[in-house]
Design a protein around this motif. Sequence first.
Motif, short mmCIF file in Angstrom:
data_model
loop_
_atom_site.label_atom_id
_atom_site.label_comp_id
_atom_site.label_asym_id
_atom_site.label_seq_id
_atom_site.Cartn_x
_atom_site.Cartn_y
_atom_site.Cartn_z
N GLU A 16 0.87 -1.17 0.00
CA GLU A 16 0.00 0.00 0.00
C GLU A 16 0.92 1.22 0.00
O GLU A 16 1.69 1.42 0.94
CB GLU A 16 -0.87 -0.01 1.26
N VAL A 17 0.85 2.02 -1.06
CA VAL A 17 1.72 3.20 -1.17
C VAL A 17 0.84 4.43 -1.25
O VAL A 17 -0.11 4.47 -2.04
CB VAL A 17 2.63 3.10 -2.41
N ARG A 18 1.15 5.42 -0.41
CA ARG A 18 0.40 6.67 -0.41
C ARG A 18 1.35 7.85 -0.50
O ARG A 18 2.50 7.75 -0.07
CB ARG A 18 -0.43 6.81 0.87
N THR A 19 0.86 8.94 -1.04
CA THR A 19 1.60 10.19 -1.03
C THR A 19 0.83 11.15 -0.14
O THR A 19 -0.36 11.39 -0.36
CB THR A 19 1.73 10.77 -2.45
N LEU A 20 1.50 11.67 0.88
CA LEU A 20 0.87 12.59 1.81
C LEU A 20 0.70 13.96 1.17
O LEU A 20 1.29 14.24 0.11
CB LEU A 20 1.71 12.69 3.08
N GLU A 21 -0.09 14.82 1.80
CA GLU A 21 -0.32 16.17 1.26
C GLU A 21 0.99 16.92 1.06
O GLU A 21 1.11 17.73 0.16
CB GLU A 21 -1.22 16.96 2.21
N SER A 22 1.98 16.64 1.89
CA SER A 22 3.28 17.31 1.80
C SER A 22 4.11 16.79 0.62
O SER A 22 5.19 17.31 0.35
CB SER A 22 4.06 17.12 3.10
N GLY A 23 3.65 15.72 -0.04
CA GLY A 23 4.39 15.15 -1.16
C GLY A 23 5.27 13.98 -0.75
O GLY A 23 5.92 13.37 -1.59
N VAL A 24 5.32 13.66 0.53
CA VAL A 24 6.15 12.57 1.04
C VAL A 24 5.44 11.24 0.78
O VAL A 24 4.25 11.10 1.07
CB VAL A 24 6.42 12.75 2.55
N LYS A 25 6.18 10.28 0.24
CA LYS A 25 5.64 8.94 -0.02
C LYS A 25 5.86 8.04 1.18
O LYS A 25 6.92 8.09 1.81
CB LYS A 25 6.33 8.31 -1.23
N VAL A 26 4.87 7.20 1.47
CA VAL A 26 4.99 6.20 2.52
C VAL A 26 4.41 4.89 1.98
O VAL A 26 3.39 4.89 1.29
CB VAL A 26 4.28 6.65 3.84
N ALA A 27 5.10 3.78 2.27
CA ALA A 27 4.65 2.47 1.82
C ALA A 27 4.54 1.55 3.02
O ALA A 27 5.35 1.61 3.94
CB ALA A 27 5.64 1.88 0.81
N ARG A 28 3.51 0.73 3.00
CA ARG A 28 3.33 -0.29 4.04
C ARG A 28 3.16 -1.62 3.34
O ARG A 28 2.49 -1.72 2.32
CB ARG A 28 2.10 0.02 4.88
N LEU A 29 3.79 -2.63 3.90
CA LEU A 29 3.62 -3.96 3.35
C LEU A 29 3.63 -4.98 4.46
O LEU A 29 4.05 -4.71 5.57
CB LEU A 29 4.69 -4.27 2.30
N ARG A 30 3.11 -6.16 4.15
CA ARG A 30 3.09 -7.29 5.09
C ARG A 30 4.13 -8.29 4.60
O ARG A 30 4.13 -8.69 3.43
CB ARG A 30 1.71 -7.92 5.15
#
Length: 168
Positions: A16-30
Amino acid sequence: MVNKVILIGNVGLDPEVRTLESGVKVARLRLATTERLFDRQSNETKEHTEWHSVTMWRGLADVVDRYVRKGAQIYVEGRLRTREWMDKDNNKRYTTEILADTMNLLGRRGDAAGAEGTFGVPPQTSEAPAYGQQPYGGASAAPSADTSAPGPVAAPVVPADDPDDLPF
């Protein structure tokens, strides 16, 4: 004090990859890790699979977005972090996750292609942000956008007659 986690496992779902409002990307995986244990009484091998939540920020999240899919085998180095949150019924919940600092793409299970690359971020000097907050103290401290794998590192050559050449 040391807080270090090293895992080699298989990705259970597409990240699951998201881009925050600030433009920073964060990814979560199992990530699934499996131990094989031999039971002497039954004379059979048993498996125990453990599931881990792994969170990656910025450059690592970008690499995950581009290259990591369900079934991929990866190596992860990071730190354990427990965070607190409220569920929809307003109950306090806790979750423990791995905040990844380094990741190696190892290929899929049974894939003979071998290691594809090593990716990492500089160590953080302060507390890591809660999920959804901006890490690294702002954009100025962000790692570079270059996520290409570094080339091989050559080991130093030590002559055989070197008195500093230790036998271990």
